[in-house]
Design an enzyme around this catalytic site. Structure first.
Site, PDB file in Angstrom:
ATOM      1  CB  THR A   1      39.299  18.434  42.621  1.00 51.03           C
ATOM      2  OG1 THR A   1      38.528  18.278  43.835  1.00 51.03           O
ATOM      3  CG2 THR A   1      39.507  17.076  41.972  1.00 51.03           C
TER       4      THR A   1
ATOM      5  CG  ASP B   1      44.017  21.242  57.783  1.00 49.00           C
ATOM      6  OD1 ASP B   1      43.109  21.347  58.633  1.00 49.00           O
ATOM      7  OD2 ASP B   1      43.880  20.609  56.731  1.00 49.00           O
TER       8      ASP B   1
ATOM      9  CG  ASP C   1      44.819  18.499  60.007  1.00 44.31           C
ATOM     10  OD1 ASP C   1      43.700  17.967  60.060  1.00 44.31           O
ATOM     11  OD2 ASP C   1      45.649  18.279  59.107  1.00 44.31           O
TER      12      ASP C   1
HETATM   13  C1  PRP Z   1      38.964  23.867  55.580  1.00 48.30           C
HETATM   14  C2  PRP Z   1      38.295  25.092  56.144  1.00 48.30           C
HETATM   15  C3  PRP Z   1      37.241  25.400  55.123  1.00 48.30           C
HETATM   16  C4  PRP Z   1      37.904  24.988  53.834  1.00 48.30           C
HETATM   17  C5  PRP Z   1      38.385  26.220  53.123  1.00 48.30           C
HETATM   18  O1  PRP Z   1      38.224  22.739  55.852  1.00 48.30           O
HETATM   19  O2  PRP Z   1      37.798  24.900  57.434  1.00 48.30           O
HETATM   20  O3  PRP Z   1      36.028  24.688  55.310  1.00 48.30           O
HETATM   21  O4  PRP Z   1      39.032  24.169  54.185  1.00 48.30           O
HETATM   22  O5  PRP Z   1      38.896  25.917  51.875  1.00 48.30           O
HETATM   23  P1  PRP Z   1      38.210  26.434  50.542  1.00 48.30           P
HETATM   24  O6  PRP Z   1      37.875  27.867  50.740  1.00 48.30           O
HETATM   25  O7  PRP Z   1      39.283  26.226  49.511  1.00 48.30           O
HETATM   26  O8  PRP Z   1      36.993  25.585  50.263  1.00 48.30           O
HETATM   27  P2  PRP Z   1      38.656  21.274  55.345  1.00 48.30           P
HETATM   28  O9  PRP Z   1      38.001  20.962  54.048  1.00 48.30           O
HETATM   29  O10 PRP Z   1      40.134  21.144  55.405  1.00 48.30           O
HETATM   30  O11 PRP Z   1      37.966  20.337  56.400  1.00 48.30           O
HETATM   31  P3  PRP Z   1      38.183  20.246  58.002  1.00 48.30           P
HETATM   32  O12 PRP Z   1      37.558  21.467  58.606  1.00 48.30           O
HETATM   33  O13 PRP Z   1      37.458  18.990  58.353  1.00 48.30           O
HETATM   34  O14 PRP Z   1      39.655  20.148  58.284  1.00 48.30           O
HETATM   35  N1  URA Z   2      41.894  25.119  54.734  1.00 45.33           N
HETATM   36  C1  URA Z   2      42.674  25.340  55.809  1.00 45.33           C
HETATM   37  O1  URA Z   2      42.411  24.814  56.896  1.00 45.33           O
HETATM   38  N2  URA Z   2      43.755  26.150  55.667  1.00 45.33           N
HETATM   39  C2  URA Z   2      44.052  26.734  54.512  1.00 45.33           C
HETATM   40  O2  URA Z   2      45.050  27.486  54.453  1.00 45.33           O
HETATM   41  C3  URA Z   2      43.230  26.480  53.399  1.00 45.33           C
HETATM   42  C4  URA Z   2      42.159  25.677  53.539  1.00 45.33           C
END
Ligand code: PRP
Ligand code: URA
Length: 213
Positions: free
Chosen positions: A107, A202, A205
């Site tokens: 989503t 990511d 990751d």
């Molecule tokens: C990533 C990033 C942000 C988010 C951005 O975190 O660090 O928090 O995605 O995406 P958005 O602007 O569409 O909300 P993620 O949810 O992948 O979690 P992580 O940091 O644990 O990998």
């Molecule tokens: N979160 C990430 O870590 N990378 C992207 O490109 C988008 C969301």
């Protein structure tokens, strides 16, 4: 949101290495740490200070210190954690709150799994740190947590942002609070699964490895 895009050759150089898919995690972590220090210098330009007296070996001088209550830095877990050391290095008297947000990859909505923010943020400057501003869902959720606790002054520090995410933050927060942002670079767009293009993949990751939860 007032957005400041860093324009510095060292920042562009470091971001280029971050983007490289062959950059290993240890180097990636080091670069994130270096970049946040460079970005935080500008992002803290409006940090609240007060006058103080300091005894030099010769006389008394008027100086400046970070005002009370101290600012609070909030890394958005996981990836924001990679920016915490760099930020606290510049603002060592700041307190730290934590927000665990995970983007639902179907989503693209932000789901909260941890919240360790003080109940009352009235009068506190809040620095939200997260490397990626993609759809903006996570950042909007984090700003809302700060505003509902009484904060009126929020600064977001990110490494990469998508134009769609910046627009989303503007649309959702509008003039409700003084929100400013500092980013290293604004990228071209989001792809069909909400990733920043060209981006760096990511961020969580790449900093910490893949988790399957
Ligand atoms: C990533 C990033 C942000 C988010 C951005 O975190 O660090 O928090 O995605 O995406 P958005 O602007 O569409 O909300 P993620 O949810 O992948 O979690 P992580 O940091 O644990 O990998
Ligand atoms: N979160 C990430 O870590 N990378 C992207 O490109 C988008 C969301």
């Amino acid at each position: 949101m007032q957005l400041h895009v860093a324009d510095h050759p060292l920042i562009r150089h470091k971001v280029t290495v971050l983007r490289d898919k062959d950059t290993p995690s240890p180097t990636f972590r080091l670069l994130v740490d270096e970049l946040v220090t460079l970005l935080a210098y500008e992002a803290t330009r409006e940090v609240r200070v007060e006058e103080c007296e300091v005894e030099t070996p010769l006389t008394t001088a008027t100086g400046t210190k970070i005002a009370d209550p101290p600012p609070i830095i909030v890394p958005i877990l996981r990836a924001g954690l990679g920016m915490l050391d760099g930020m606290t290095r510049l603002l060592p008297s700041a307190e730290v709150g934590f927000l665990g947000l995970k983007r639902d990859e179907e989503t693209l909505e932000a789901v909260t799994y941890a919240n360790r923010l003080p109940e009352d943020l009235t009068g506190r400057q809040v620095f939200l740190i997260d490397p990626m501003l993609a759809t903006g869902g996570s950042l909007v959720a984090a700003i809302e947590y700060a505003l509902e606790r009484g904060a009126t002054d929020v600064t977001c520090v990110c490494l990469l942002a998508a134009p769609e995410g910046i627009q989303h933050v503007q649309d959702e927060i509008g003039e409700r609070a003084e929100v400013s942002g500092g980013v290293a670079q604004v990228d071209e767009k989001l792809n069909e699964v909400g990733y920043i293009v060209p981006g760096l993949g990511d961020a969580g990751d790449r900093l910490y490895g893949v988790v399957d939860l």
